[in-house]
Structure formats: structure tokens, C-alpha cells
Write a protein that holds these residues in place. Structure first.
Motif, PDB file in Angstrom:
ATOM      1  N   ARG A 114       9.375  14.326  40.599  1.00 50.45           N
ATOM      2  CA  ARG A 114       8.050  14.925  40.106  1.00 50.45           C
ATOM      3  C   ARG A 114       8.029  16.107  40.711  1.00 50.45           C
ATOM      4  NH1 ARG A 114       4.463  10.817  41.747  1.00 50.45           N
ATOM      5  NH2 ARG A 114       6.248  10.100  42.904  1.00 50.45           N
ATOM      6  N   TYR A 115       8.922  17.046  40.540  1.00 55.62           N
ATOM      7  CA  TYR A 115       9.036  18.467  41.219  1.00 55.62           C
ATOM      8  C   TYR A 115       9.683  19.403  40.191  1.00 55.62           C
ATOM      9  CZ  TYR A 115       6.909  16.710  45.440  1.00 55.62           C
ATOM     10  OH  TYR A 115       5.853  16.279  46.224  1.00 55.62           O
ATOM     11  N   GLU A 152      11.962  12.582  46.989  1.00 55.86           N
ATOM     12  CA  GLU A 152      10.439  12.918  46.537  1.00 55.86           C
ATOM     13  C   GLU A 152       9.621  12.895  47.987  1.00 55.86           C
ATOM     14  OE1 GLU A 152       9.265  12.031  42.029  1.00 55.86           O
ATOM     15  OE2 GLU A 152       8.714  10.552  43.623  1.00 55.86           O
ATOM     16  N   ALA A 153      10.177  11.998  48.694  1.00 55.16           N
ATOM     17  CA  ALA A 153       9.369  11.972  50.045  1.00 55.16           C
ATOM     18  C   ALA A 153       9.430  13.391  50.842  1.00 55.16           C
ATOM     19  CB  ALA A 153       9.866  10.704  50.950  1.00 55.16           C
ATOM     20  N   SER A 190       7.505  16.007  49.360  1.00 61.76           N
ATOM     21  CA  SER A 190       6.144  15.785  49.687  1.00 61.76           C
ATOM     22  C   SER A 190       5.781  16.189  51.137  1.00 61.76           C
ATOM     23  CB  SER A 190       5.399  14.557  49.290  1.00 61.76           C
ATOM     24  OG  SER A 190       6.303  13.860  48.387  1.00 61.76           O
TER      25      SER A 190
END
Ligand code: FES
Ligand code: FES
Length: 401
Positions: free
Chosen positions: A228-229, A362-363, A366
Motif C-alpha cells: 500500500r505505497y 510494508e512494515a 511504515s
């Protein structure tokens, strides 16, 4: 059909085989050598173990056509061998078998252990035997039988007749076919393989590698995942090889990348075996297409396994700031780890690996710390899940559901 030439238990044979026929099927059905058993047909239980050019190998996941010029020895071929005779007596005396289903594979592995590792202690013995499963004995009798033979020969180690190669052609790709052309009566051809250096430990350049062989003969796995980027954000992160490596369970760069090249290490745990492949990776990035090709070569000195891989990935922009990453991995394994290159098992491992990698990525995007990503790839966990799947489907077939 493909015509190949190989030696089975000392007899030279020219055989015609279907390219997809496994070695164990050929041995049992055509060669009438039923001493080699079939258990899982998945490269896990070890019941089908035979010697290929002197090294134990799973004949259920070895294609017969891959054995061009190889020397195959089954348990029948060792009937008059004094080492196997001692092992047979020890198995009898130490109650090392009950139903006997695993015994041919156990004896072949035991033969390899006592002749290759005369100073093995019990821990090493258990480790070496971890690729052979027994559902009856609880292993105590098997270990003490093999140990008794080792103990008896501590002073003067046992030896066996030398074979043509140190590692089998299947996976090792060291066999040099005697006949340069393999006749095929069908569409598929198997070109002679290139000979690899025997004891290469480290290299500083990948230019001498036969990447065409990896491309043509490698096992291919295709994966994709979403993050989701935006594409630009993900592409920027991919520039940092060190951080990306930390997202892969078990992987670590051991040197700082210079000109897209770095040394690295991948640790894989398979049951009691932990293998650390160390080697070299290089990356070629295509900024215009948000894609890259990573080539890597690694070697595990303990299991004497070698891996070559080509990873191609591309980042696609999708709606709402979501990127899709498609990855193609082609690899060739050589040595004992090649026994696990059965695509079903690997696909399972790759699925889990991809999920873990996508989650870590993803982590990281983020703001998580790189140190939190490090993890070992426990392939055994995924192998077990495949086995359970097979057992459950067998039970379902049995009860008609
Ligand atoms: Fe080959 Fe189980 S039958 S490993
Ligand atoms: Fe029965 Fe080993 S003796 S599986």
C-alpha cells in the motif's frame, strides 16, 4: 522418449525413457530393482534413496533423463559389499527395523555415513540421517546399529570403491556426459551440462557463471504481491539493497553494495539442518520500467550444496497508491539441498516467503526498524504443511470424501 546411457549396479545400459519418468519408477518398473522403496514420492521420507555417482540422492524426485552418464547404485548392487553386510547384521542385532519399509533407504544412507564420516559422533549421525524417516522404530535401534559399525572401525576407517564423481549429476551438474548428444525421439532435449569447479568457496565475480543453464533448466516460481505505497516510494526503497535483503527471512548482506554488487548470506532451516549459503549477488536496475534483475550464487560448505538464482521483478502502479510487485525466480540447486527442489514443496515455501517479505516491506515503509526484520527461513515448517496436506488428502480419498 529420450535415449540416455547410464550405469546401474555396475552394468552399462542404454535406455529409452519418457522425460518425465522418475528414476525410482524406472528402477522398480523397468529395472525390476524393487529394493528401492517409494514412500512419499515427494523427496521427504528418504525411502527411495540410492547412490548417484557415490552420493545419496532421492530417486523419486530425480528424473531418469537427468542421469545421463551417471553411475547408479541401489541396495541390490551392494549385496556382496562387506560394509553393507556389516550394517545389515548390525540392523538385525540392534532391532533397527520393524516393518522394514524405510530400511533400504536407511541402509544406503548408513553406508554413506560410515564410509564418508568415520569419526561421526551421535549428533552428527542423527543430523546426517535426518533425511530418512522411520514410522516404526523411534530411531534408537537404527542409531545404535550404525554407531556400532562406526565404533568398530574407529581405528581403521571403512572405505568403499571410488566412484567417477564426488557428487551426483542431479543437482550438482558436474557429470560430463560421455556421449555429447542425447538422442531424443520427442520434443524435449537436454544439453550436456557444464562442469563446475569442485571446491569453490567464494568468488568475486559472477561473469563466469552459466546463467543460460539457470534460465533454461532452473525451477521457476512466479509470485506477486501488493504493497500500500506508491510505485515511486517502493522503487526508492528497492534502491537500498541492504534494507531489501533484511525483508527476506534468513537473508543478510555481509558487505556494503558497490556498483550493484554485494556479498550476502541466506540461512535456511530444514528440520534439524540449518544451512547457511554465502555468496555474491548483483543487481541490474531499469529505472524506466521500474524493474530489476538480481543474479546470485551461494554455497553452503556444510551440506556441500550450491545455489544459483535469477530473480526478476517489476513494480506496477495500480489505483489508489497501491503497487503490485511481480517476481519471477529461477534457480538451480546442486548437492544435497537439490533433493528439495520438488516444485510443490518449493511453491509452498515461496508462498510463505512472499507473504513474509511483503509484510516486512510494508512494515519497513511504515517506519519499522530494519533490525526487527531479521528472521530465519524455516522451510521445514512449510515442508511439514505440505506433508500434512498430502496425508489429509490420502485420508479423504480413503474414506471417499
Ligand atoms: Fe522419495 Fe519419499 S519416496 S523421498
Ligand atoms: Fe517401519 Fe522404519 S521400520 S518405517
Amino acid at each position: 522418449m529420450t535415449q540416455i546411457s547410464l550405469t546401474i549396479n555396475g552394468t552399462q545400459r542404454e535406455i529409452d525413457v519418457e522425460p518425465r519418468r522418475s528414476l525410482v519408477d524406472y528402477l522398480r518398473d523397468d529395472g525390476r530393482l524393487t529394493g528401492t522403496h517409494i514412500g512419499c514420492e515427494h523427496g521427504v521420507c528418504g525411502a527411495c534413496t540410492v547412490l548417484i555417482d557415490g552420493a545419496p540422492a532421492r530417486s523419486c524426485i530425480t528424473y531418469a533423463v537427468a542421469c545421463e552418464s551417471a553411475e547408479i547404485i541401489t541396495l541390490e548392487g551392494l549385496e556382496d559389499d562387506p560394509v553393507i553386510s556389516e550394517l545389515r547384521t548390525a540392523f538385525h542385532e540392534h532391532h533397527a527395523l520393524q516393518c522394514g519399509y524405510c530400511t533400504p533407504g536407511m541402509l544406503i544412507s548408513a553406508y554413506d555415513i560410515v564410509t564418508r564420516l568415520p569419526h561421526a559422533d551421535e549428533n552428527r549421525l542423527r543430523l546426517e540421517l535426518s533425511g530418512n524417516l522411520c514410522r516404526c522404530t523411534g530411531y534408537v535401534g537404527i542409531i545404535s546399529a550404525i554407531n556400532s559399525v562406526l565404533e568398530k572401525h574407529r581405528a581403521v576407517p571403512l572405505t568403499r570403491a571410488p566412484t567417477s564423481e564426488k557428487l551426483g549429476p542431479v543437482g550438482s551438474h558436474r557429470s560430463v556426459p560421455k556421449s555429447k548428444s542425447i538422442k531424443t525421439h520427442g520434443r524435449q532435449t537436454f544439453p550436456p551440462r557444464q562442469q563446475q569447479p569442485a571446491t569453490q568457496t567464494q568468488q568475486n565475480d559472477l561473469s563466469g557463471e552459466d546463467w543460460e543453464a539457470v534460465d533454461a533448466q532452473g525451477v521457476e516460481l512466479l509470485q506477486s504481491f501488493e504493497v500500500r505505497y506508491s510505485r515511486t516510494t517502493v522503487w526508492r526503497l528497492f534502491e537500498n539493497l541492504e534494507e531489501v535483503a533484511h525483508c527476506v527471512p534468513g537473508a543478510l548482506l555481509t558487505t556494503t553494495p558497490v556498483n550493484g554488487q554485494a556479498e550476502g548470506e541466506v540461512t535456511i532451516k530444514l528440520g534439524p539442518i540449518t544451512s547457511a549459503f554465502s555468496g555474491l549477488v548483483e543487481i541490474e536496475r531499469d529505472n524506466e520500467n521500474y524493474s530489476a534483475i538480481v543474479r546470485g550464487v551461494g554455497r553452503d560448505p556444510i551440506s556441500a550444496s550450491r545455489a544459483r538464482a535469477i530473480i526478476a521483478y517489476q513494480i506496477h502502479a495500480t489505483e489508489d497508491e497501491v503497487s503490485k510487485v511481480s517476481v519471477s525466480v529461477k534457480f538451480l540447486l546442486a548437492g544435497p539441498f537439490a533433493q528439495f527442489s520438488r516444485s510443490g514443496l518449493l511453491r509452498n515455501v515461496a508462498d510463505h516467503l512472499t507473504k513474509k517479505f511483503a509484510g516486512n516491506l510494508e512494515a519497513l515503509l511504515s517506519g519499522a526498524k530494519v533490525a526487527d526484520m531479521a528472521d530465519t527461513l524455516d522451510a521445514g515448517k512449510y515442508v511439514r504443511s505440505v506433508l500434512w496436506g498430502r496425508i489429509l488428502s490420502f485420508i479423504r480419498r480413503l474414506i471417499g470424501k
